[in-house]
Design a protein around this motif. Structure first.
Motif, mmCIF file in Angstrom:
data_model
loop_
_atom_site.group_PDB
_atom_site.id
_atom_site.type_symbol
_atom_site.label_atom_id
_atom_site.label_comp_id
_atom_site.label_asym_id
_atom_site.label_seq_id
_atom_site.Cartn_x
_atom_site.Cartn_y
_atom_site.Cartn_z
ATOM 1 N N ARG A 51 0.800 -1.035 0.594
ATOM 2 C CA ARG A 51 -0.299 -0.695 0.371
ATOM 3 C C ARG A 51 1.464 1.176 0.152
ATOM 4 O O ARG A 51 0.193 2.631 0.192
ATOM 5 C CB ARG A 51 -0.989 -0.020 0.965
ATOM 6 C CG ARG A 51 -1.378 -0.831 1.143
ATOM 7 C CD ARG A 51 -2.984 -1.734 2.412
ATOM 8 N NE ARG A 51 -3.898 -2.359 2.079
ATOM 9 C CZ ARG A 51 -3.415 -3.549 2.722
ATOM 10 N NH1 ARG A 51 -1.976 -4.477 1.460
ATOM 11 N NH2 ARG A 51 -4.472 -4.397 1.953
ATOM 12 N N LEU A 104 -2.805 4.046 7.484
ATOM 13 C CA LEU A 104 -3.958 3.077 7.559
ATOM 14 C C LEU A 104 -4.910 3.588 8.063
ATOM 15 O O LEU A 104 -4.978 4.179 8.986
ATOM 16 C CB LEU A 104 -3.977 1.555 7.773
ATOM 17 C CG LEU A 104 -2.604 0.510 7.108
ATOM 18 C CD1 LEU A 104 -2.725 -0.912 8.012
ATOM 19 C CD2 LEU A 104 -3.398 0.698 5.474
ATOM 20 N N GLU A 108 -8.770 -0.699 8.452
ATOM 21 C CA GLU A 108 -8.184 -1.384 7.662
ATOM 22 C C GLU A 108 -6.796 -1.480 8.410
ATOM 23 O O GLU A 108 -6.342 -2.780 7.789
ATOM 24 C CB GLU A 108 -7.402 -0.631 6.451
ATOM 25 C CG GLU A 108 -6.464 -1.812 5.388
ATOM 26 C CD GLU A 108 -6.352 -0.955 4.055
ATOM 27 O OE1 GLU A 108 -5.898 -1.517 2.938
ATOM 28 O OE2 GLU A 108 -6.545 0.429 3.923
#
Length: 257
Positions: A51, A104, A108
């Motif tokens: 991510r 995050l 999540e």
């Protein structure tokens, strides 16, 4: 009945049961939980990287209180820290917080951490990185020979604790296994100790507690245990009545038939 004579004391202390912490007392903490922590953190950092997020290597020791070698693998831990004294729920919450700090959303981060813990549980089952500390097997055999009731009181969950004892082949030695999920409050509160004593049918003041952290000693003190024995370096556990380097030391004469 167990009989104990402390160095320099004339009187012999007699107790009707012994309560053991599990991790770091019966089994090698770093060998098992260091492995677990490495698996969790490695997967956690990988999922963050997917991510575009990062937790630096120098920040890893501060997450759960771990010590690492030059390659990043866990080689030790802070006995005052979360890995040593925390419950699984606390460990989960700490890592979720670090995921949130890394960027995050809270939701999540919770999902990612759950994934990491499931992955680590699977790896633990495959590898089974549990091993007894020196002298433990012989000490348990001595307790069985003497007919001393013994129990495990652990910050781990009960099912997990039983699984680890089964891996080691010692589950059947214990009359009672009490995990933190069985009481309203875990260590350092007295609840686990009091519940174990209730199930053994032994009053706390006739019970010896053996552990390796301040949480174990405080639990025993709050419950009114007869004797608090620390496993580790002298002077580290301030509340221990006696600190010994290993169970081998106790087998040299502290337990009498």
């Amino acid at each position: 009945m167990a009989e104990w004579k402390l160095e320099g004391e004339r009187d012999v202390l007699r107790a009707d049961a012994i309560l053991f912490d599990k991790d770091g007392t019966l089994l090698d903490f770093t060998h098992m939980w260091g492995f677990w922590a490495d698996v969790v953190i490695d997967r956690f950092r990988g999922l963050l990287a997917e991510r575009g997020l990062v937790i630096l290597q120098e920040d890893i020791p501060g997450i759960w209180g771990t010590q690492h070698d030059s390659t990043g693998w866990t080689t030790g831990y802070d006995k005052r820290g979360p890995l040593a004294m925390g419950t699984m729920d606390e460990m989960y919450a700490i890592l979720v917080w670090h995921g949130y700090r890394a960027g995050l959303s809270w939701a999540e981060s919770k999902m990612i951490v759950r994934d990491c813990l499931r992955h680590a549980d699977d790896e633990m089952e495959l590898v089974r990185p549990a091993r007894l500390l020196p002298g433990v097997q012989a000490f348990l055999d001595r307790c069985r020979l003497q007919g001393i009731p013994i129990a495990v009181v652990t910050a781990d969950d009960t099912d997990s604790a039983r699984l680890h004892l089964r891996w080691l082949g010692i589950e059947d030695y214990f009359n009672v296994v009490i995990g933190t999920d069985m009481a309203e409050r875990g260590k350092p509160y007295p609840d686990l100790c009091l519940l174990a004593c209730e199930r053994l049918g032994v009053p706390p003041e006739r019970t010896i507690v053996i552990g390796d952290t301040d949480g174990d000693m405080e639990m025993a003190r709050a419950a009114g245990a007869a004797l608090k024995i620390g496993i580790g370096e002298p002077g580290v556990l301030k509340l221990a009545d006696l600190t010994v380097p290993s169970f081998e030391w106790l087998l040299e004469g502290a337990v009498k038939p």
